[in-house]
Design an enzyme around this catalytic site. Structure first.
Site, PDB file in Angstrom:
ATOM      1  N   SER A 137       0.875  -1.185   0.000  1.00 15.56           N
ATOM      2  CA  SER A 137       0.000   0.000   0.000  1.00 15.56           C
ATOM      3  C   SER A 137       0.905   1.227   0.000  1.00 15.56           C
ATOM      4  O   SER A 137       2.084   1.123   0.411  1.00 15.56           O
ATOM      5  CB  SER A 137      -0.850  -0.009   1.278  1.00 15.56           C
ATOM      6  OG  SER A 137      -1.412   1.264   1.518  1.00 15.56           O
ATOM      7  N   TYR A 150      -1.872  -0.255  10.790  1.00  9.86           N
ATOM      8  CA  TYR A 150      -1.869  -0.563   9.355  1.00  9.86           C
ATOM      9  C   TYR A 150      -0.533  -0.152   8.729  1.00  9.86           C
ATOM     10  O   TYR A 150       0.097  -0.922   8.007  1.00  9.86           O
ATOM     11  CB  TYR A 150      -3.040   0.163   8.681  1.00  9.86           C
ATOM     12  CG  TYR A 150      -3.258  -0.223   7.224  1.00  9.86           C
ATOM     13  CD1 TYR A 150      -3.761  -1.478   6.883  1.00  9.86           C
ATOM     14  CD2 TYR A 150      -2.979   0.677   6.195  1.00  9.86           C
ATOM     15  CE1 TYR A 150      -3.975  -1.829   5.548  1.00  9.86           C
ATOM     16  CE2 TYR A 150      -3.184   0.334   4.858  1.00  9.86           C
ATOM     17  CZ  TYR A 150      -3.684  -0.919   4.544  1.00  9.86           C
ATOM     18  OH  TYR A 150      -3.887  -1.256   3.212  1.00  9.86           O
ATOM     19  N   SER A 153       2.231  -2.459   9.776  1.00  5.30           N
ATOM     20  CA  SER A 153       2.178  -3.758   9.083  1.00  5.30           C
ATOM     21  C   SER A 153       2.718  -3.636   7.659  1.00  5.30           C
ATOM     22  O   SER A 153       3.436  -4.514   7.175  1.00  5.30           O
ATOM     23  CB  SER A 153       0.752  -4.318   9.070  1.00  5.30           C
ATOM     24  OG  SER A 153      -0.102  -3.556   8.227  1.00  5.30           O
ATOM     25  N   LYS A 154       2.400  -2.534   6.991  1.00  2.00           N
ATOM     26  CA  LYS A 154       2.802  -2.384   5.585  1.00  2.00           C
ATOM     27  C   LYS A 154       4.280  -1.953   5.474  1.00  2.00           C
ATOM     28  O   LYS A 154       4.958  -2.355   4.535  1.00  2.00           O
ATOM     29  CB  LYS A 154       1.873  -1.399   4.866  1.00  2.00           C
ATOM     30  CG  LYS A 154       0.404  -1.884   4.758  1.00  2.00           C
ATOM     31  CD  LYS A 154       0.264  -3.138   3.913  1.00  2.00           C
ATOM     32  CE  LYS A 154      -1.193  -3.463   3.574  1.00  2.00           C
ATOM     33  NZ  LYS A 154      -1.362  -4.650   2.726  1.00  2.00           N
ATOM     34  N   ILE A 183      -8.292   2.360  -3.466  1.00  7.63           N
ATOM     35  CA  ILE A 183      -9.056   1.646  -4.509  1.00  7.63           C
ATOM     36  C   ILE A 183     -10.445   1.379  -3.937  1.00  7.63           C
ATOM     37  O   ILE A 183     -10.563   1.002  -2.762  1.00  7.63           O
ATOM     38  CB  ILE A 183      -8.400   0.283  -4.832  1.00  7.63           C
ATOM     39  CG1 ILE A 183      -6.900   0.447  -5.077  1.00  7.63           C
ATOM     40  CG2 ILE A 183      -9.071  -0.395  -6.004  1.00  7.63           C
ATOM     41  CD1 ILE A 183      -6.097  -0.764  -4.619  1.00  7.63           C
ATOM     42  N   THR A 185     -12.865  -0.761  -2.965  1.00  8.89           N
ATOM     43  CA  THR A 185     -13.096  -2.187  -2.668  1.00  8.89           C
ATOM     44  C   THR A 185     -13.887  -2.279  -1.354  1.00  8.89           C
ATOM     45  O   THR A 185     -14.004  -1.283  -0.625  1.00  8.89           O
ATOM     46  CB  THR A 185     -11.766  -2.959  -2.443  1.00  8.89           C
ATOM     47  OG1 THR A 185     -11.230  -2.555  -1.162  1.00  8.89           O
ATOM     48  CG2 THR A 185     -10.757  -2.696  -3.535  1.00  8.89           C
TER      49      THR A 185
HETATM   50  N1  LIG Z   1      -8.625  -0.883  -1.093  1.00 12.90           N
HETATM   51  C1  LIG Z   1      -7.596  -0.056  -0.969  1.00 12.90           C
HETATM   52  O1  LIG Z   1      -7.754   1.176  -1.017  1.00 12.90           O
HETATM   53  C2  LIG Z   1      -6.221  -0.600  -0.815  1.00 12.90           C
HETATM   54  C3  LIG Z   1      -5.137   0.264  -1.048  1.00 12.90           C
HETATM   55  C4  LIG Z   1      -3.848  -0.227  -0.887  1.00 12.90           C
HETATM   56  C5  LIG Z   1      -3.636  -1.532  -0.528  1.00 12.90           C
HETATM   57  N2  LIG Z   1      -4.703  -2.359  -0.308  1.00 12.90           N
HETATM   58  C6  LIG Z   1      -4.420  -3.741   0.082  1.00 12.90           C
HETATM   59  O2  LIG Z   1      -5.021  -4.613  -0.837  1.00 12.90           O
HETATM   60  C7  LIG Z   1      -5.238  -5.881  -0.235  1.00 12.90           C
HETATM   61  C8  LIG Z   1      -6.625  -6.376  -0.592  1.00 12.90           C
HETATM   62  O3  LIG Z   1      -7.591  -5.518  -0.035  1.00 12.90           O
HETATM   63  P1  LIG Z   1      -8.927  -5.062  -0.775  1.00 12.90           P
HETATM   64  O4  LIG Z   1      -8.871  -3.607  -0.908  1.00 12.90           O
HETATM   65  O5  LIG Z   1      -9.184  -5.905  -1.973  1.00 12.90           O
HETATM   66  O6  LIG Z   1      -9.976  -5.348   0.396  1.00 12.90           O
HETATM   67  P2  LIG Z   1     -11.085  -6.465   0.640  1.00 12.90           P
HETATM   68  O7  LIG Z   1     -12.060  -6.492  -0.498  1.00 12.90           O
HETATM   69  O8  LIG Z   1     -11.577  -6.226   2.013  1.00 12.90           O
HETATM   70  O9  LIG Z   1     -10.257  -7.827   0.572  1.00 12.90           O
HETATM   71  C9  LIG Z   1      -9.507  -8.331   1.624  1.00 12.90           C
HETATM   72  C10 LIG Z   1      -9.417  -9.836   1.418  1.00 12.90           C
HETATM   73  O10 LIG Z   1      -8.575 -10.376   2.446  1.00 12.90           O
HETATM   74  C11 LIG Z   1      -9.229 -11.515   3.010  1.00 12.90           C
HETATM   75  N3  LIG Z   1      -8.750 -11.704   4.363  1.00 12.90           N
HETATM   76  C12 LIG Z   1      -8.743 -10.816   5.386  1.00 12.90           C
HETATM   77  N4  LIG Z   1      -8.197 -11.344   6.483  1.00 12.90           N
HETATM   78  C13 LIG Z   1      -7.829 -12.620   6.148  1.00 12.90           C
HETATM   79  C14 LIG Z   1      -7.214 -13.680   6.842  1.00 12.90           C
HETATM   80  N5  LIG Z   1      -6.843 -13.557   8.137  1.00 12.90           N
HETATM   81  N6  LIG Z   1      -6.999 -14.853   6.200  1.00 12.90           N
HETATM   82  C15 LIG Z   1      -7.364 -14.994   4.905  1.00 12.90           C
HETATM   83  N7  LIG Z   1      -7.944 -14.013   4.183  1.00 12.90           N
HETATM   84  C16 LIG Z   1      -8.180 -12.856   4.806  1.00 12.90           C
HETATM   85  C17 LIG Z   1     -10.716 -11.194   2.902  1.00 12.90           C
HETATM   86  O11 LIG Z   1     -11.504 -12.367   2.823  1.00 12.90           O
HETATM   87  P3  LIG Z   1     -12.273 -13.101   4.013  1.00 12.90           P
HETATM   88  O12 LIG Z   1     -13.029 -12.074   4.778  1.00 12.90           O
HETATM   89  O13 LIG Z   1     -13.113 -14.071   3.246  1.00 12.90           O
HETATM   90  O14 LIG Z   1     -11.209 -13.792   4.806  1.00 12.90           O
HETATM   91  C18 LIG Z   1     -10.751 -10.534   1.527  1.00 12.90           C
HETATM   92  O15 LIG Z   1     -10.820 -11.510   0.511  1.00 12.90           O
HETATM   93  C19 LIG Z   1      -4.996  -5.673   1.267  1.00 12.90           C
HETATM   94  O16 LIG Z   1      -3.733  -6.190   1.619  1.00 12.90           O
HETATM   95  C20 LIG Z   1      -5.004  -4.155   1.424  1.00 12.90           C
HETATM   96  O17 LIG Z   1      -4.202  -3.727   2.503  1.00 12.90           O
HETATM   97  C21 LIG Z   1      -5.980  -1.921  -0.456  1.00 12.90           C
END
Ligand SMILES: NC(=O)c1ccc[n+]([C@@H]2O[C@H](COP(=O)([O-])OP(=O)(O)OC[C@H]3O[C@@H](n4cnc5c(N)ncnc54)[C@H](OP(=O)(O)O)[C@@H]3O)[C@@H](O)[C@H]2O)c1
Length: 234
Positions: A137, A150, A153-154, A183, A185
């Site tokens: 991130s 957060y 962790s990153k 993003i 999501t």
């Molecule tokens: N959205 C943003 O703005 C953004 C920006 C920068 C980086 N990111 C990073 O992108 C990655 C994906 O996030 P996203 O935005 O796509 O959010 P999201 O839709 O909430 O997806 C997160 C995914 O992680 C899974 N998850 C969470 N805890 C888990 C665990 N302990 N074991 C296994 N699976 C787990 C969730 O599934 P379950 O609930 O089914 O376990 C879900 O599939 C993350 O690492 C986030 O930090 C996101």
């Protein structure tokens, strides 16, 4: 010949779901996350494309889950790609941040990536090929207020993936770190950010860029990519 195997964590929603569907054209996908119903949705979307996948319901932060995940992967010699994408964000100031929420974020976003990587690393090393992607991130590059856990962790993940890259060069394993800004999501559900969501980057745009990085040919690797809105961070 079997399709190469990709293991994608956090495959039930968001970036992980989109990457799983797109990468299923080239890879047999192991979909990993905790929520079976949501994982089933991703699996259906892959099967609608006549592509193949297998669901593994597991929590990547738990030591025991890693044994379970590994035991369910057949043809381990075909493992070619791991996408460490599972992550959670709980934004709060330090006074309100609970110890439990600190632990959850560190255990999922950092420890989970370590455990998953350790799980498959000897399979990749022994065949001297493979790719490991870390969905980090911009919070792994810059600090933001109300997000100490957060950001920690990153930043930790940036350290882990950078050191790992150096270690794996001699094994011809590509380590790709992705640093995206906001993003739209499900990560942002119930965070009081709804007004801003339509100005965020889209899942499809982001996943397309990540796949281009994964497809870097031959002895080229895209080591790090930062993906921001043209307008910059919020
Ligand atoms: N959205 C943003 O703005 C953004 C920006 C920068 C980086 N990111 C990073 O992108 C990655 C994906 O996030 P996203 O935005 O796509 O959010 P999201 O839709 O909430 O997806 C997160 C995914 O992680 C899974 N998850 C969470 N805890 C888990 C665990 N302990 N074991 C296994 N699976 C787990 C969730 O599934 P379950 O609930 O089914 O376990 C879900 O599939 C993350 O690492 C986030 O930090 C996101």
């Amino acid at each position: 010949m079997n399709k190469p195997i990709a293991i994608i964590t956090g495959a039930s929603t968001g970036i992980g779901q989109s990457l799983s569907i797109k990468l299923s054209d080239k890879y047999f996908i192991y979909l990993v996350s905790r929520n079976k119903e949501k994982l089933q949705k991703t699996a259906e979307l892959i099967k609608n494309k006549n592509n193949q996948c297998k669901m593994i319901v597991a929590d990547v932060s738990r030591r025991k889950s890693i044994d379970l995940i590994y035991s369910q992967i057949k043809n381990k010699q075909d493992i070619e790609l791991l996408v460490n994408n599972a992550g959670i964000a709980i934004f709060n100031n330090i006074s309100k941040l609970s110890i439990d929420d600190w632990d959850k974020q560190l255990n999922t976003n950092l420890r989970g990536c370590f455990l998953m990587t350790k799980m498959i690393i000897d399979d990749l090393k022994s065949k001297k090929s493979g790719k490991i992607v870390f969905i980090n991130s911009v919070a792994g590059l810059n600090p933001y207020k109300d997000s100490t856990a957060y950001v920690t962790s990153k930043y930790g993940l940036r350290g882990f993936s950078s050191a790992l890259r150096e270690e794996l060069r001699e094994y011809n394993i590509k380590v790709i770190s992705v640093y995206p800004g906001a993003i739209d999501t499900p990560l942002w559900n119930n965070m009081g950010m709804d007004d801003l969501r339509q100005e965020m980057m889209t899942i499809d745009d982001i996943s397309g860029i990540i796949i281009n990085a994964i497809n870097s040919p031959n002895n080229c690797t895209t080591e790090e990519i930062t993906i921001r809105r043209v307008a910059g961070d919020f």
